[in-house]
Design a protein around this motif. Structure first.
Motif, PDB file in Angstrom:
ATOM      1  N   MET A  75       0.828  -1.194   0.000  1.00 38.20           N
ATOM      2  CA  MET A  75       0.000   0.000   0.000  1.00 38.20           C
ATOM      3  C   MET A  75       0.868   1.252   0.000  1.00 38.20           C
ATOM      4  O   MET A  75       0.617   2.171  -0.745  1.00 38.20           O
ATOM      5  N   LYS A  76       1.881   1.259   0.869  1.00 40.26           N
ATOM      6  CA  LYS A  76       2.743   2.432   0.985  1.00 40.26           C
ATOM      7  C   LYS A  76       3.539   2.644  -0.308  1.00 40.26           C
ATOM      8  O   LYS A  76       3.705   3.773  -0.759  1.00 40.26           O
ATOM      9  N   ASN A  77       4.005   1.549  -0.902  1.00 40.54           N
ATOM     10  CA  ASN A  77       4.773   1.638  -2.138  1.00 40.54           C
ATOM     11  C   ASN A  77       3.890   2.135  -3.286  1.00 40.54           C
ATOM     12  O   ASN A  77       4.330   2.913  -4.123  1.00 40.54           O
ATOM     13  N   THR A  78       2.635   1.707  -3.327  1.00 44.44           N
ATOM     14  CA  THR A  78       1.703   2.137  -4.370  1.00 44.44           C
ATOM     15  C   THR A  78       1.407   3.624  -4.242  1.00 44.44           C
ATOM     16  O   THR A  78       1.360   4.343  -5.239  1.00 44.44           O
ATOM     17  N   LEU A  79       1.214   4.097  -3.027  1.00 45.59           N
ATOM     18  CA  LEU A  79       0.957   5.519  -2.791  1.00 45.59           C
ATOM     19  C   LEU A  79       2.165   6.357  -3.196  1.00 45.59           C
ATOM     20  O   LEU A  79       2.013   7.408  -3.829  1.00 45.59           O
ATOM     21  N   ARG A  80       3.344   5.917  -2.872  1.00 46.57           N
ATOM     22  CA  ARG A  80       4.568   6.636  -3.226  1.00 46.57           C
ATOM     23  C   ARG A  80       4.749   6.687  -4.747  1.00 46.57           C
ATOM     24  O   ARG A  80       5.110   7.713  -5.312  1.00 46.57           O
ATOM     25  N   LYS A  81       4.468   5.573  -5.409  1.00 48.20           N
ATOM     26  CA  LYS A  81       4.591   5.503  -6.866  1.00 48.20           C
ATOM     27  C   LYS A  81       3.566   6.416  -7.541  1.00 48.20           C
ATOM     28  O   LYS A  81       3.881   7.135  -8.485  1.00 48.20           O
ATOM     29  N   THR A  82       2.333   6.405  -7.046  1.00 46.89           N
ATOM     30  CA  THR A  82       1.282   7.252  -7.595  1.00 46.89           C
ATOM     31  C   THR A  82       1.611   8.725  -7.402  1.00 46.89           C
ATOM     32  O   THR A  82       1.425   9.536  -8.312  1.00 46.89           O
TER      33      THR A  82
END
Length: 68
Positions: A1-8
């Motif tokens: 979740m955290k990685n997806t938010l950072r990527k977005t």
């Protein structure tokens, strides 16, 4: 979740910076001199050559550093 938010967030920031128009005008600093031989009729020169490319390169390097 955290990685997806950072990527977005990184993709969104990259898109906004890529589509933004950067423009500035060259001006003399205040108190540079009150000479009578200064041409005040000619408009200021624009400074917008490679500024956008610099922002994109800086964003890429910052994103690359965050991924480490």
């Amino acid at each position: 979740m955290k990685n997806t938010l950072r990527k977005t967030t990184a993709i969104l920031a990259f898109a906004i910076l890529s589509l933004t128009s950067f423009k500035a005008a060259a001006q003399f600093p205040p108190g540079f001199g009150n000479n009578d031989d200064v041409d005040d009729e000619t408009p200021a020169a624009p400074i917008d050559g490679l500024v956008a490319l610099g922002f994109i390169a800086g964003g890429y390097l910052g994103f690359k550093k965050l991924r480490k």
